[in-house]
Design a protein around this motif. Structure first.
Motif, PDB file in Angstrom:
ATOM      1  N   VAL A  45     -40.340 -37.848  55.506  1.00  0.00           N
ATOM      2  CA  VAL A  45     -40.982 -36.768  55.469  1.00  0.00           C
ATOM      3  C   VAL A  45     -40.456 -35.921  56.802  1.00  0.00           C
ATOM      4  N   GLU A  46     -40.111 -34.995  56.454  1.00  0.00           N
ATOM      5  CA  GLU A  46     -39.455 -33.988  57.811  1.00  0.00           C
ATOM      6  C   GLU A  46     -40.315 -33.653  58.648  1.00  0.00           C
ATOM      7  N   TYR A  47     -41.678 -33.396  58.429  1.00  0.00           N
ATOM      8  CA  TYR A  47     -42.613 -32.814  59.241  1.00  0.00           C
ATOM      9  C   TYR A  47     -43.717 -34.001  59.571  1.00  0.00           C
ATOM     10  N   PRO A  48     -44.387 -33.878  60.858  1.00  0.00           N
ATOM     11  CA  PRO A  48     -45.392 -34.907  61.417  1.00  0.00           C
ATOM     12  C   PRO A  48     -46.534 -34.524  60.010  1.00  0.00           C
ATOM     13  N   VAL A  49     -47.041 -35.790  60.095  1.00  0.00           N
ATOM     14  CA  VAL A  49     -48.591 -35.372  59.204  1.00  0.00           C
ATOM     15  C   VAL A  49     -49.772 -35.730  59.985  1.00  0.00           C
ATOM     16  N   LYS A  50     -50.603 -34.905  60.489  1.00  0.00           N
ATOM     17  CA  LYS A  50     -51.868 -35.230  61.124  1.00  0.00           C
ATOM     18  C   LYS A  50     -52.986 -35.796  60.216  1.00  0.00           C
ATOM     19  N   THR A  51     -53.349 -36.708  60.681  1.00  0.00           N
ATOM     20  CA  THR A  51     -54.462 -37.648  60.073  1.00  0.00           C
ATOM     21  C   THR A  51     -55.323 -37.914  60.929  1.00  0.00           C
ATOM     22  N   ARG A  52     -56.592 -37.990  60.336  1.00  0.00           N
ATOM     23  CA  ARG A  52     -57.843 -38.788  60.850  1.00  0.00           C
ATOM     24  C   ARG A  52     -58.407 -39.586  59.782  1.00  0.00           C
ATOM     25  N   GLY A  53     -59.661 -40.117  60.092  1.00  0.00           N
ATOM     26  CA  GLY A  53     -60.137 -41.301  59.024  1.00  0.00           C
ATOM     27  C   GLY A  53     -61.261 -42.033  59.553  1.00  0.00           C
ATOM     28  N   PHE A  54     -61.469 -43.164  59.061  1.00  0.00           N
ATOM     29  CA  PHE A  54     -62.618 -43.986  59.241  1.00  0.00           C
ATOM     30  C   PHE A  54     -62.212 -45.488  59.098  1.00  0.00           C
ATOM     31  N   LYS A  55     -63.030 -46.376  59.823  1.00  0.00           N
ATOM     32  CA  LYS A  55     -62.662 -47.810  59.255  1.00  0.00           C
ATOM     33  C   LYS A  55     -63.687 -48.505  59.512  1.00  0.00           C
ATOM     34  N   LEU A  56     -63.875 -49.838  58.820  1.00  0.00           N
ATOM     35  CA  LEU A  56     -65.125 -50.582  59.158  1.00  0.00           C
ATOM     36  C   LEU A  56     -65.414 -51.306  60.447  1.00  0.00           C
ATOM     37  N   ALA A  57     -66.603 -50.945  60.962  1.00  0.00           N
ATOM     38  CA  ALA A  57     -67.044 -51.090  62.348  1.00  0.00           C
ATOM     39  C   ALA A  57     -66.798 -52.524  62.869  1.00  0.00           C
ATOM     40  N   ALA A  58     -67.124 -53.527  61.920  1.00  0.00           N
ATOM     41  CA  ALA A  58     -67.247 -54.858  62.177  1.00  0.00           C
ATOM     42  C   ALA A  58     -65.941 -55.518  61.971  1.00  0.00           C
ATOM     43  N   ALA A  59     -65.688 -56.374  62.934  1.00  0.00           N
ATOM     44  CA  ALA A  59     -64.261 -57.230  62.693  1.00  0.00           C
ATOM     45  C   ALA A  59     -64.443 -58.115  61.234  1.00  0.00           C
ATOM     46  N   ASN A  60     -63.329 -58.559  60.924  1.00  0.00           N
ATOM     47  CA  ASN A  60     -63.586 -59.430  59.523  1.00  0.00           C
ATOM     48  C   ASN A  60     -63.573 -60.727  59.852  1.00  0.00           C
TER      49      ASN A  60
END
Length: 621
Positions: A555-570
């Protein structure tokens, strides 16, 4: 073949006693037949228990069907005679056409707007109705110029790469599934319409002019006045309809005599077009001229490959006092529509801002039932249809190699299978599972909101139910990206190709364990997706993944991302009682999912089998 000419579009009319609906008037309904179909729908087992039979929708449809009492133009028994009709008959005909406009054809988005019922529910009911033969599902785009449905195919694979509009005869390349609409047509048993084509929508300017046709106004510009606008349906015997212009009794006369000049006489529904020449103004001494013609005489043919079309026929009258004796020998209703002789673009162009919103193939592909009922509806490989915007989700199991090594093949396979079941169930509620690649899943959605909601629920369920013998929950990583794509059939499935697919896959690869990375493209013009992300991270179970700029391979251009994840460790569950209870809940939910799949499979619903062969084999066992 008629008079040495081949007609491939107009559908020449030759109704015989063999037609089971020979004695029925066009645009007439059979409420008993409708009610019988509705009773069958009530007794039909539903795939999704949260989408039961919707009585309100069918009551709404029935209220419209009650108005379909026929046009009252059954004609005479002699195909060589005609029946005189006046303005009152014509307006009654037009009123009946407008009354049934909502159901011929059935357009899901329009029905949803008029009834106040969610479009997804409308589609659910129409899909079940299609299964029992109550309606037929059809695919086709509107003409890019006049807005007429240029084709109505029963199968996606039947869509041509290009076709010529039978209404305005302009070439239409068919390239985007977003622009292919999905409509439904009642079986003749329920609603009998003696017409192969559907009515077209005139522009707002034309509609305004048509309203005052009986008064014969003139405009300062002199452009596009509908001086005569009369309906001529086909009749069972093929007999004619007579309309009077400038002659006959006042209550049967459409208008005063036409002035000398050249006019345009056309009807996009019957694919007819011609010139009408009035040689001179009428005098009080003139007797009415009988202009007798068959609609097939003025049907215009166009070669789709070359774009060449027939020259327009010219009908001539010596003066403007005319009996129009029209014999509609096609299976489409004909509009005796006379306008000033203006450019084709003036007559035919329907601006984009005047077109009705519609349900597209892209929309129905992402409806949960479409994949179950119509998994064989696949585009043709040669077409390479585009989708302007699709939201793609890629998931993959984290540490799968180590999991197989630690748990052993049998337990690991059980865990991966359960994970597939959970993802499929959540993704199918608002989108579609495209395919699996090893332990990875590719899914598509029509909106970022739907994708985020489905992914967050799936991740929560995985953490609570998909737990191995070692007490550790299976983890996935997720990438979500949106953009254009090309739809191509692969292994009997409508698959996606293009840079959007590549970026979505790379975003998933960059995500961490139990994390969801979402590109900014997902949030473009989708405020609901922004709100959904905020609602997800506000939950105790999730936390925010910071905004970052990814450099992705290929991919020639940078891809800006945001997001979420599970808070507690597995962390592994050490409480044996809690571990036992969670595994029991997971097994019970898994059994329920498999039972649902088994029911679907017994009804030839094979969508899960072809996606995950080992899951299908397990069910067979």
């Amino acid at each position: 073949v008629l008079n040495g000419k081949r007609y491939s579009y107009c559908g020449l009319h030759n109704v015989t006693d063999e037609d089971p609906f020979f004695d029925r008037d066009s645009h007439s309904s059979d409420l008993d037949a409708f009610d019988a179909f509705v009773e069958r729908l009530k007794r039909t087992d539903r795939i999704f228990v949260d989408r039961p039979f919707h009585a309100e929708f069918w009551a709404f449809i029935r209220s419209i069907l009650r108005q379909a009492t026929g046009l009252g133009f059954k004609g005479t028994n002699d195909s060589c005679t005609y029946e005189l009709k006046g303005p009152n008959s014509n307006m009654a005909f037009l009123g009946k056409l407008m009354a049934t406009g909502l159901i011929h054809p059935l357009q899901p988005k329009l029905l949803a707007t008029k009834s106040g019922i969610d479009e997804a529910v409308v589609l659910t009911e129409l899909f079940y109705a299609t299964r029992i033969g109550m309606v037929n599902m059809l695919f086709g785009p509107d003409c890019r110029r006049c807005g007429t449905l240029v084709c109505a195919e029963a199968r996606l694979s039947g869509l041509p790469r290009r076709t010529t509009c039978t209404g305005c005869r302009i070439d239409n390349p068919i390239q985007q599934l977003d622009k292919v609409k999905v409509v439904f047509r009642f079986s003749d048993e329920v609603l009998y319409v003696r017409s192969e084509n559907f009515p077209c929508q005139p522009s707002r300017a034309s509609t305004a002019e048509n309203v005052v046709f009986a008064m014969v106004p003139s405009t300062p510009s002199g452009s596009g006045i509908a001086v005569v606008f009369e309906m001529v349906p086909s009749t069972p015997s093929g007999s004619g309809i007579r309309y009077a212009v400038g002659c006959s009794d006042e209550d049967m006369r459409l208008r005063e005599p036409l002035k000398a000049g050249r006019y345009r006489l056309h009807c996009p529904v019957a694919c007819a077009d011609s010139f009408l020449v009035i040689e001179r103004d009428a005098t009080p001494e003139d007797t009415p001229y009988q202009l007798n013609f068959h609609v097939s005489d003025i049907v215009v043919q166009c070669d789709a490959a070359s774009g060449n079309r027939d020259e327009l026929v010219t009908l001539t009258a010596p003066h403007g006092k005319i009996f129009f004796d029209v014999f509609n020998d096609t299976v489409n209703f004909f509009v005796l529509w006379v306008q000033n002789d203006v450019d084709d673009d003036v007559i035919h162009t329907l601006p984009e801002n005047e077109r009705q919103p519609f349900t597209s193939v892209t929309d129905v592909m992402h409806h949960p039932l479409f994949g179950y009922f119509f998994s064989d509806q696949v585009v043709r490989r040669a077409n390479k249809f585009e989708i302007k915007r699709v939201v793609l989700v890629f998931t993959d199991v984290v540490g799968s190699t180590n999991m197989y090594s630690t748990l052993g093949d049998g337990d690991a396979l059980d865990l991966v299978t359960q994970h597939f079941e959970i993802l499929f169930e959540e993704f199918a509620k608002h989108g579609r599972v495209v395919k699996t690649i090893g332990d990875a899943v590719m899914a598509s959605f029509t909106s970022g909101h739907a994708a985020l909601e489905s992914v967050s629920k799936a991740m929560a369920t995985l953490r609570n139910e998909c737990i191995g013998p070692d007490g550790i929950a299976l983890e996935i990583r997720v990438g979500i990206h949106a953009g254009p794509a090309v739809v191509v059939p692969v292994n009997g499935v409508n698959d996606y190709f293009g840079q959007t697919v590549n970026v979505a896959s790379r975003v998933e690869s960059a995500a961490g364990a139990s994390s969801v990375y979402i590109s900014d493209a997902v949030f473009e013009n989708d405020s609901a997706a922004v709100q959904t992300l905020q609602e997800i991270v506000d939950e105790e179970m999730f936390q925010t993944v910071p905004v970052q700029s990814l450099s992705l391979k290929g991919v020639e251009y940078p891809v800006k991302t945001r997001g979420f994840k599970l808070a507690a460790a597995n962390e592994p569950l050490t409480d044996e009682k809690e571990l036992f209870m969670k595994k029991m809940i997971g097994r019970e939910n898994s059994r329920a999912r498999r039972a649902s799949i088994r029911r679907n499979s017994s009804s030839s619903l094979k969508s899960v089998h072809h996606l995950v062969p080992h899951l299908g084999d397990d069910l067979e066992g």
